[in-house]
Design a protein around this motif. Sequence first.
Motif, PDB file in Angstrom:
ATOM      1  N   ARG A 149       4.552  60.726   9.635  1.00 37.03           N
ATOM      2  CA  ARG A 149       3.894  60.904  10.821  1.00 37.03           C
ATOM      3  C   ARG A 149       4.264  62.422  11.425  1.00 37.03           C
ATOM      4  N   ARG A 150       5.578  62.725  11.314  1.00 30.85           N
ATOM      5  CA  ARG A 150       5.960  63.972  12.171  1.00 30.85           C
ATOM      6  C   ARG A 150       5.229  65.049  11.207  1.00 30.85           C
ATOM      7  N   ILE A 151       5.209  64.846   9.969  1.00 30.35           N
ATOM      8  CA  ILE A 151       4.574  66.071   8.981  1.00 30.35           C
ATOM      9  C   ILE A 151       3.214  66.119   9.037  1.00 30.35           C
ATOM     10  N   SER A 152       2.631  64.713   8.847  1.00 37.38           N
ATOM     11  CA  SER A 152       1.124  64.893   8.808  1.00 37.38           C
ATOM     12  C   SER A 152       0.474  64.664  10.246  1.00 37.38           C
ATOM     13  N   GLY A 153       1.019  64.147  10.929  1.00 35.17           N
ATOM     14  CA  GLY A 153       0.150  63.856  12.432  1.00 35.17           C
ATOM     15  C   GLY A 153      -0.623  62.658  12.471  1.00 35.17           C
ATOM     16  N   GLY A 154      -1.371  62.485  13.452  1.00 37.65           N
ATOM     17  CA  GLY A 154      -2.225  61.316  13.501  1.00 37.65           C
ATOM     18  C   GLY A 154      -1.751  59.945  13.891  1.00 37.65           C
ATOM     19  N   PRO A 155      -2.644  58.841  14.376  1.00 38.76           N
ATOM     20  CA  PRO A 155      -1.891  57.486  14.536  1.00 38.76           C
ATOM     21  C   PRO A 155      -1.683  56.711  13.386  1.00 38.76           C
ATOM     22  N   GLY A 156      -1.936  57.087  12.301  1.00 37.86           N
ATOM     23  CA  GLY A 156      -2.064  56.067  11.027  1.00 37.86           C
ATOM     24  C   GLY A 156      -0.369  55.461  10.922  1.00 37.86           C
ATOM     25  N   LEU A 157      -0.408  54.353  10.248  1.00 42.43           N
ATOM     26  CA  LEU A 157       0.905  53.716   9.879  1.00 42.43           C
ATOM     27  C   LEU A 157       1.250  52.840  11.090  1.00 42.43           C
ATOM     28  N   LEU A 158       0.656  52.797  12.375  1.00 42.74           N
ATOM     29  CA  LEU A 158       1.317  52.084  13.400  1.00 42.74           C
ATOM     30  C   LEU A 158       1.631  50.804  13.244  1.00 42.74           C
ATOM     31  N   ALA A 159       0.576  50.074  12.490  1.00 45.77           N
ATOM     32  CA  ALA A 159       0.732  48.594  12.228  1.00 45.77           C
ATOM     33  C   ALA A 159       1.775  48.356  11.623  1.00 45.77           C
ATOM     34  N   MET A 160       2.031  49.103  10.304  1.00 45.40           N
ATOM     35  CA  MET A 160       3.107  49.163   9.659  1.00 45.40           C
ATOM     36  C   MET A 160       4.535  49.395  10.241  1.00 45.40           C
ATOM     37  N   MET A 161       4.635  50.197  11.081  1.00 45.09           N
ATOM     38  CA  MET A 161       5.873  50.552  11.729  1.00 45.09           C
ATOM     39  C   MET A 161       6.226  49.453  12.873  1.00 45.09           C
ATOM     40  N   ALA A 162       5.222  48.862  13.550  1.00 44.23           N
ATOM     41  CA  ALA A 162       5.499  47.846  14.302  1.00 44.23           C
ATOM     42  C   ALA A 162       5.882  46.726  13.586  1.00 44.23           C
ATOM     43  N   ASP A 163       5.537  46.465  12.253  1.00 48.66           N
ATOM     44  CA  ASP A 163       5.776  45.337  11.729  1.00 48.66           C
ATOM     45  C   ASP A 163       7.135  45.411  11.136  1.00 48.66           C
ATOM     46  N   CYS A 164       7.785  46.792  10.845  1.00 45.54           N
ATOM     47  CA  CYS A 164       9.130  47.058  10.837  1.00 45.54           C
ATOM     48  C   CYS A 164       9.997  46.611  11.768  1.00 45.54           C
ATOM     49  N   GLU A 165       9.580  46.959  12.970  1.00 45.97           N
ATOM     50  CA  GLU A 165      10.307  46.538  14.244  1.00 45.97           C
ATOM     51  C   GLU A 165      10.582  45.102  14.065  1.00 45.97           C
ATOM     52  N   ARG A 166       9.305  44.270  13.775  1.00 46.20           N
ATOM     53  CA  ARG A 166       9.420  42.784  13.622  1.00 46.20           C
ATOM     54  C   ARG A 166      10.696  42.407  12.969  1.00 46.20           C
ATOM     55  N   GLY A 167      10.562  43.302  11.534  1.00 45.18           N
ATOM     56  CA  GLY A 167      11.630  42.887  10.319  1.00 45.18           C
ATOM     57  C   GLY A 167      12.836  43.035  10.925  1.00 45.18           C
ATOM     58  N   LEU A 168      13.139  43.972  11.634  1.00 45.98           N
ATOM     59  CA  LEU A 168      14.226  44.340  12.301  1.00 45.98           C
ATOM     60  C   LEU A 168      15.022  43.577  13.383  1.00 45.98           C
ATOM     61  N   GLU A 169      14.002  42.346  13.776  1.00 43.16           N
ATOM     62  CA  GLU A 169      14.197  41.485  14.973  1.00 43.16           C
ATOM     63  C   GLU A 169      13.845  42.114  16.335  1.00 43.16           C
TER      64      GLU A 169
END
Length: 205
Positions: free
Chosen positions: A78-98
Motif C-alpha cells: 500500500r505504501r508503494i502503490s497507494g489506494g485503499p485496497g487490501l484493507l479487509a485482508m489486513m484487518a483479517d490479519c489483525e484477527r489472526g494475530l488475536e
Amino acid sequence: MEIRRDLRGLDKANAELVARHLVAAMHFVDDDPELALAHGRAAKNRAGRIGVVRETLGVLAYRAREWSEALGELRAARRISGGPGLLAMMADCERGLERPQKAIELARGEESRQVSGEDLVELRIVEAGARVDMGQLDAALVTLQDAGADPAAVGEEAARLDYAYAEVLLASGRKDEAAAWFGHAVAADPDHHTDAESRLAELED
C-alpha cells in the motif's frame, strides 16, 4: 501482462525470473501454500520495491496463515502503490494475530470510507468476525445487516453475507435461525462458492 508491465523497471533477466516465481506461486497456492510462499519470498528478494510483488507475497503469506508477515507485506504494498485496497485482508490479519480491536479500527477508520462494493462487503464480514472474537455478537449481526444481509438477495456476494450472518447466529446459540440463513446462502449461490450446503446438512442431522 499487468504484472509484466509492473516489472519493466527491472532488467530483463531479473524480470523474467521474478515473473516465473510469481507464476509458480500462483500455481501452488491452493495445493501447497508453503511452497507458494517460498516462491513469493524469492520474488521479493529480487524485486522488493515493486508493489505487485509485495502485494502478492502478502496474499501468499495470508493464505499460509503467516499473519505478521502478511500484514507487513500488505502494508508495504500500500505504501508503494497507494489506494485503499487490501484493507479487509489486513484487518483479517489483525484477527489472526488475536488483535480484534485493531481489526475493527481498520474496518471503521478513515480509509474504510474509500472502500465500496465487494471490497466493502468483505471488510464488513471481517469486522463482524472481529466483533464475534470480542463477544459482541449483537453488534456483529448489526454490522452484517448494515452491509446488506438479505435473505432474498442472490449472487456470490449475497451468499457470503448470508453465510457470515448464519455463523454469527450459530455462535449466538440460535441454531434454527442459523440453519435458515445457511439455506439462504445455498439458494443465493448455485455455483457453490461457499460450503453452506454442507454446513446446513450438519445442522439438520
